[in-house]
Write a protein that holds these residues in place. Sequence first.
Motif, PDB file in Angstrom:
ATOM      1  N   LYS A  96       0.616  -1.247   0.125  1.00 21.35           N
ATOM      2  CA  LYS A  96      -0.036  -0.069   0.022  1.00 21.35           C
ATOM      3  C   LYS A  96       0.897   1.456  -0.025  1.00 21.35           C
ATOM      4  O   LYS A  96       0.599   2.471  -0.686  1.00 21.35           O
TER       5      LYS A  96
ATOM      6  N   GLN B 257      -4.219   8.875  -7.652  1.00 27.01           N
ATOM      7  CA  GLN B 257      -3.603   7.711  -8.536  1.00 27.01           C
ATOM      8  C   GLN B 257      -3.994   8.020 -10.176  1.00 27.01           C
ATOM      9  O   GLN B 257      -3.401   8.169 -11.000  1.00 27.01           O
TER      10      GLN B 257
ATOM     11  N   ARG C 135      -4.077   1.871 -16.853  1.00 29.15           N
ATOM     12  CA  ARG C 135      -4.637   2.033 -15.452  1.00 29.15           C
ATOM     13  C   ARG C 135      -5.778   3.364 -15.568  1.00 29.15           C
ATOM     14  O   ARG C 135      -6.609   3.261 -15.086  1.00 29.15           O
TER      15      ARG C 135
ATOM     16  N   LEU D  91       2.275   1.992  -3.505  1.00 27.09           N
ATOM     17  CA  LEU D  91       0.988   2.500  -4.328  1.00 27.09           C
ATOM     18  C   LEU D  91       0.760   3.917  -4.135  1.00 27.09           C
ATOM     19  O   LEU D  91       0.745   4.810  -5.110  1.00 27.09           O
TER      20      LEU D  91
END
Length: 378
Positions: free
Chosen positions: A225, A305, A364, A228
């Motif tokens: 985590k 993100q 993504r 990321l």
Amino acid sequence: MSGAETFLGRVTAFAEGPVAQAAQSWALGEDPDPQLTRDAAAIGLTGITTPAEHGGLGCGFTTLVEACAALAAVDFGFAMSLVNTQNVGLRLCLSAPDALRDAWLPRLLSGEVSACTALTEPGAGSDFAAITTRATETNEGWRINGEKKWIVNGRQAGLAVVFAQCGQIGDAGGIGGFLVDLGQPAVRRFPISSGFPQASMGTGGFVLDNVVAEGLLLPPGGAFKSILHEINAARSYVAAMCNAMLGTAIREAAEYGAHRTSFGKPLDQHAAWRQPLGAAETDLAAAHALTARAVAQIEAGQDAQLAAAQAKIAAVEAAQRHIPQMLHAMGAAGLLPEYCFTRHLAAAQVAGFTDGATHILRDRVARLTRSGTDISKR
């Protein structure tokens, strides 16, 4: 003038002075003088976001991004080298026991030791969960075996945050982050060279043969985590660095075109010559806007993100598309080492692989937008 503005002024002067002078030889493969890293550390470049109570500047993420951009405008590799050391210093403040932090952090902040984050392996890059470097807990502590490759500062780093699998290969939840002293005899280091000089980035790797870790910084279940989250920040500052490189290329071409004559008038008086600069400025403005959005979200602690992926795609592709065009606007003179082009052409390609390859990021973005992400709120 605020403290951040004063700091950024020093960074710009440092980049345009000593770094610019040295960068010409780096493009030919010469290694940076370690004293230049110590000089960078004296300005605060190895502790930008490190809390002031631990000896850093205590600046926010926006200041870090602006400092990276100022350095990358001259040399992308040197900027990447410094920010990787600074990131490990911040990680020590966030995760290390006091004794471990106090043993290593002053050496990073002074520039005595550089540091790296070691995730990529010969068979694992963007697919983080596929790493095969293994960590095993013993009575003597955690022992690590494996190989890391394509690591910024891998040639010279004295300290690393090494990500290793503690469980089954392929299990993202089994990955942990370990602090490793790279000065141990059981560490075998190797440089990585290519047709694109990477001396200022210190690109290299190392084999870990039953190495004892200094400590576990990020336990299994939390390390992935953390990766990321941190990679969104990295994508954002890499985007800003690409924007800075393209901005320098445009400026140098424009200055050349104002003085170089062709057919009786300056180049910039020819409409055909000006058009590529206009296209580059347009794409750069779009990349700047996307980058600013990503940086603002990270500064605010939001999920960035999508914004970070879009910013990096836009900035990398703009740099890869237009820096060659700016070189062609310069003509053969642009190949001379006093100009940015030979360095920035290579760096734009390297940036496309860094912190997520462009084709991975496109996928993504598509998945995030198809899943109902509301871009307007990001």
